[in-house]
Motif scaffolding. Structure first.
Motif, PDB file in Angstrom:
ATOM      1  N   PRO A  36     -74.163 -41.279  -3.520  1.00  0.00           N
ATOM      2  CA  PRO A  36     -75.220 -40.617  -4.296  1.00  0.00           C
ATOM      3  C   PRO A  36     -76.603 -40.933  -3.756  1.00  0.00           C
ATOM      4  CG  PRO A  36     -74.465 -42.580  -5.432  1.00  0.00           C
ATOM      5  CD  PRO A  36     -73.564 -42.426  -4.236  1.00  0.00           C
ATOM      6  N   SER A  37     -77.565 -40.143  -4.175  1.00  0.00           N
ATOM      7  CA  SER A  37     -78.953 -40.428  -3.833  1.00  0.00           C
ATOM      8  C   SER A  37     -79.471 -41.522  -4.754  1.00  0.00           C
ATOM      9  CB  SER A  37     -79.807 -39.166  -4.002  1.00  0.00           C
ATOM     10  OG  SER A  37     -79.828 -38.773  -5.362  1.00  0.00           O
ATOM     11  N   LEU A  38     -80.599 -42.107  -4.381  1.00  0.00           N
ATOM     12  CA  LEU A  38     -81.180 -43.153  -5.213  1.00  0.00           C
ATOM     13  C   LEU A  38     -81.560 -42.589  -6.573  1.00  0.00           C
ATOM     14  CD1 LEU A  38     -82.209 -46.054  -5.500  1.00  0.00           C
ATOM     15  CD2 LEU A  38     -84.380 -45.314  -4.493  1.00  0.00           C
ATOM     16  N   TYR A  39     -82.048 -41.352  -6.588  1.00  0.00           N
ATOM     17  CA  TYR A  39     -82.422 -40.714  -7.856  1.00  0.00           C
ATOM     18  C   TYR A  39     -81.206 -40.545  -8.753  1.00  0.00           C
ATOM     19  CZ  TYR A  39     -83.872 -37.068 -11.108  1.00  0.00           C
ATOM     20  OH  TYR A  39     -84.122 -36.337 -12.250  1.00  0.00           O
ATOM     21  N   ASN A  86     -80.082 -43.921 -10.180  1.00  0.00           N
ATOM     22  CA  ASN A  86     -80.938 -44.385 -11.267  1.00  0.00           C
ATOM     23  C   ASN A  86     -80.683 -43.601 -12.544  1.00  0.00           C
ATOM     24  OD1 ASN A  86     -82.223 -46.366  -9.757  1.00  0.00           O
ATOM     25  ND2 ASN A  86     -83.820 -44.977  -9.029  1.00  0.00           N
ATOM     26  N   ARG A  87     -80.460 -42.282 -12.421  1.00  0.00           N
ATOM     27  CA  ARG A  87     -80.168 -41.450 -13.587  1.00  0.00           C
ATOM     28  C   ARG A  87     -78.868 -41.918 -14.256  1.00  0.00           C
ATOM     29  NH1 ARG A  87     -81.849 -36.058 -13.993  1.00  0.00           N
ATOM     30  NH2 ARG A  87     -80.313 -35.990 -15.714  1.00  0.00           N
ATOM     31  N   PHE A  88     -77.848 -42.186 -13.430  1.00  0.00           N
ATOM     32  CA  PHE A  88     -76.570 -42.612 -13.969  1.00  0.00           C
ATOM     33  C   PHE A  88     -76.699 -43.978 -14.641  1.00  0.00           C
ATOM     34  CE2 PHE A  88     -72.458 -44.813 -13.510  1.00  0.00           C
ATOM     35  CZ  PHE A  88     -71.659 -43.937 -14.236  1.00  0.00           C
ATOM     36  N   GLN A  89     -77.499 -44.850 -14.052  1.00  0.00           N
ATOM     37  CA  GLN A  89     -77.698 -46.177 -14.632  1.00  0.00           C
ATOM     38  C   GLN A  89     -78.347 -46.079 -16.007  1.00  0.00           C
ATOM     39  OE1 GLN A  89     -80.332 -48.831 -12.412  1.00  0.00           O
ATOM     40  NE2 GLN A  89     -79.030 -50.571 -12.946  1.00  0.00           N
ATOM     41  N   GLU A  90     -79.314 -45.188 -16.167  1.00  0.00           N
ATOM     42  CA  GLU A  90     -79.959 -45.005 -17.455  1.00  0.00           C
ATOM     43  C   GLU A  90     -78.988 -44.419 -18.478  1.00  0.00           C
ATOM     44  OE1 GLU A  90     -82.921 -46.097 -18.370  1.00  0.00           O
ATOM     45  OE2 GLU A  90     -83.048 -46.966 -16.362  1.00  0.00           O
ATOM     46  N   THR A  91     -78.097 -43.534 -18.011  1.00  0.00           N
ATOM     47  CA  THR A  91     -77.098 -42.953 -18.908  1.00  0.00           C
ATOM     48  C   THR A  91     -76.152 -44.039 -19.428  1.00  0.00           C
ATOM     49  OG1 THR A  91     -77.171 -40.835 -17.735  1.00  0.00           O
ATOM     50  CG2 THR A  91     -75.232 -41.268 -19.115  1.00  0.00           C
ATOM     51  N   VAL A  92     -75.724 -44.932 -18.536  1.00  0.00           N
ATOM     52  CA  VAL A  92     -74.830 -46.017 -18.931  1.00  0.00           C
ATOM     53  C   VAL A  92     -75.527 -46.943 -19.931  1.00  0.00           C
ATOM     54  CG1 VAL A  92     -73.603 -48.068 -18.119  1.00  0.00           C
ATOM     55  CG2 VAL A  92     -73.476 -45.945 -16.814  1.00  0.00           C
ATOM     56  N   LYS A  93     -76.781 -47.234 -19.698  1.00  0.00           N
ATOM     57  CA  LYS A  93     -77.533 -48.091 -20.620  1.00  0.00           C
ATOM     58  C   LYS A  93     -77.618 -47.453 -22.002  1.00  0.00           C
ATOM     59  CE  LYS A  93     -80.517 -50.355 -17.190  1.00  0.00           C
ATOM     60  NZ  LYS A  93     -81.919 -50.507 -16.723  1.00  0.00           N
ATOM     61  N   ALA A 110     -80.942 -50.221   0.263  1.00  0.00           N
ATOM     62  CA  ALA A 110     -80.197 -50.866   1.338  1.00  0.00           C
ATOM     63  C   ALA A 110     -78.691 -50.663   1.161  1.00  0.00           C
ATOM     64  CB  ALA A 110     -80.531 -52.350   1.389  1.00  0.00           C
ATOM     65  N   ILE A 111     -78.200 -50.813  -0.066  1.00  0.00           N
ATOM     66  CA  ILE A 111     -76.772 -50.651  -0.333  1.00  0.00           C
ATOM     67  C   ILE A 111     -76.324 -49.223  -0.060  1.00  0.00           C
ATOM     68  CG2 ILE A 111     -75.022 -50.675  -2.157  1.00  0.00           C
ATOM     69  CD1 ILE A 111     -76.548 -53.040  -3.366  1.00  0.00           C
ATOM     70  N   LEU A 112     -77.117 -48.253  -0.511  1.00  0.00           N
ATOM     71  CA  LEU A 112     -76.776 -46.848  -0.264  1.00  0.00           C
ATOM     72  C   LEU A 112     -76.801 -46.535   1.230  1.00  0.00           C
ATOM     73  CD1 LEU A 112     -78.788 -45.154  -3.164  1.00  0.00           C
ATOM     74  CD2 LEU A 112     -76.325 -45.526  -3.033  1.00  0.00           C
TER      75      LEU A 112
END
Length: 243
Positions: free
Chosen positions: A19-22, A25-32, A5-7
């Protein structure tokens, strides 16, 4: 669903490089991976799922972030009658334990430890705080003060004053670490009437910190519920926030 919804809103509003949802999510995992995931998923015996955030990790990240660290204040403040921040409150100044340490010219001074100031007098700080007093400062900025008790060295022992007084931390010259290097300086001990005010020994945090600065971070609890929310996505529950 919320990320989508935000995107989608961002694209509809004409935002660039959404960005795409994919990719998100990839960037979020990298930050984690880089800074560690602060949120832990917990399943209760009843089967309910909830999430916990590590308060210690959150505070550590605030100190490590130069943007948030710049806005943080480590000491309560005597602001007189005015109050605009939580550190101006009387409860923070008088009722909570003092921040444990202050660094002056690279040396760390702890509360409840004997020190010596620039005049050669001995002093035992009990509270560190910011203030702007005409009697102690000629600048427009609040400076760090110490509330404590003067001590006088005699042949019978150190006599600690019954009256508290306030001095500038910039007047500190010798810490307990430096004083204790001379065994004879502390050999006289304390007079019996002074035992209720002080001990001629290091603050336990000095040993534990191993030469590092120690900060105290007050955690203020704010509790509320979401009873006025009408969306089914948010069923009634109580939210507790640490400020």
């Amino acid at each position: 669903a919320q990320k989508k919804a935000i995107l989608s809103w961002a694209k509809e509003l004409g935002a660039l490089d959404v960005p795409s949802l994919y990719a998100l999510n990839r960037f979020q995992e990298t930050v984690k991976t880089l800074v560690r995931n602060p949120t832990e998923k917990v399943t209760a015996c009843s089967g309910n799922i909830f999430y916990l955030n590590d308060v210690g990790q959150a505070v550590a990240k605030d100190y490590a972030n130069p943007l948030t660290r710049f806005a943080m204040q480590d000491y309560p403040e005597d602001g007189g009658r005015g109050m605009s921040q939580v550190f101006n409150g009387e409860k923070m100044l008088f009722e909570l334990p003092s921040p444990p340490a202050a660094k002056v010219d690279g040396e760390i001074y702890f509360v409840n430890e004997l020190l010596q100031d620039s005049s050669g007098d001995y002093f035992i700080p009990e509270l560190f705080f910011f203030a702007l007093y005409e009697s102690t400062s000629n600048t427009a900025e609040k400076v760090l003060h110490a509330l404590g008790r003067a001590a006088q060295r005699t042949e019978e022992g150190f006599i600690v004053s019954d009256e508290q007084e306030i001095i500038l931390t910039t007047s500190f010259r010798r810490s307990f670490r430096e004083i204790s290097l001379d065994v004879n300086e502390l050999a006289c001990g304390l007079t019996p009437s002074s035992n209720k005010y002080a001990k001629l020994e290091p603050n336990p945090l000095r040993t534990k910190s191993r030469g590092r600065m120690v900060y105290a971070v007050p955690l203020i609890i704010f509790m509320d519920d979401v009873s006025r929310n009408i969306s089914k996505q948010w069923n009634k529950h109580h939210a507790i926030q640490w400020l």
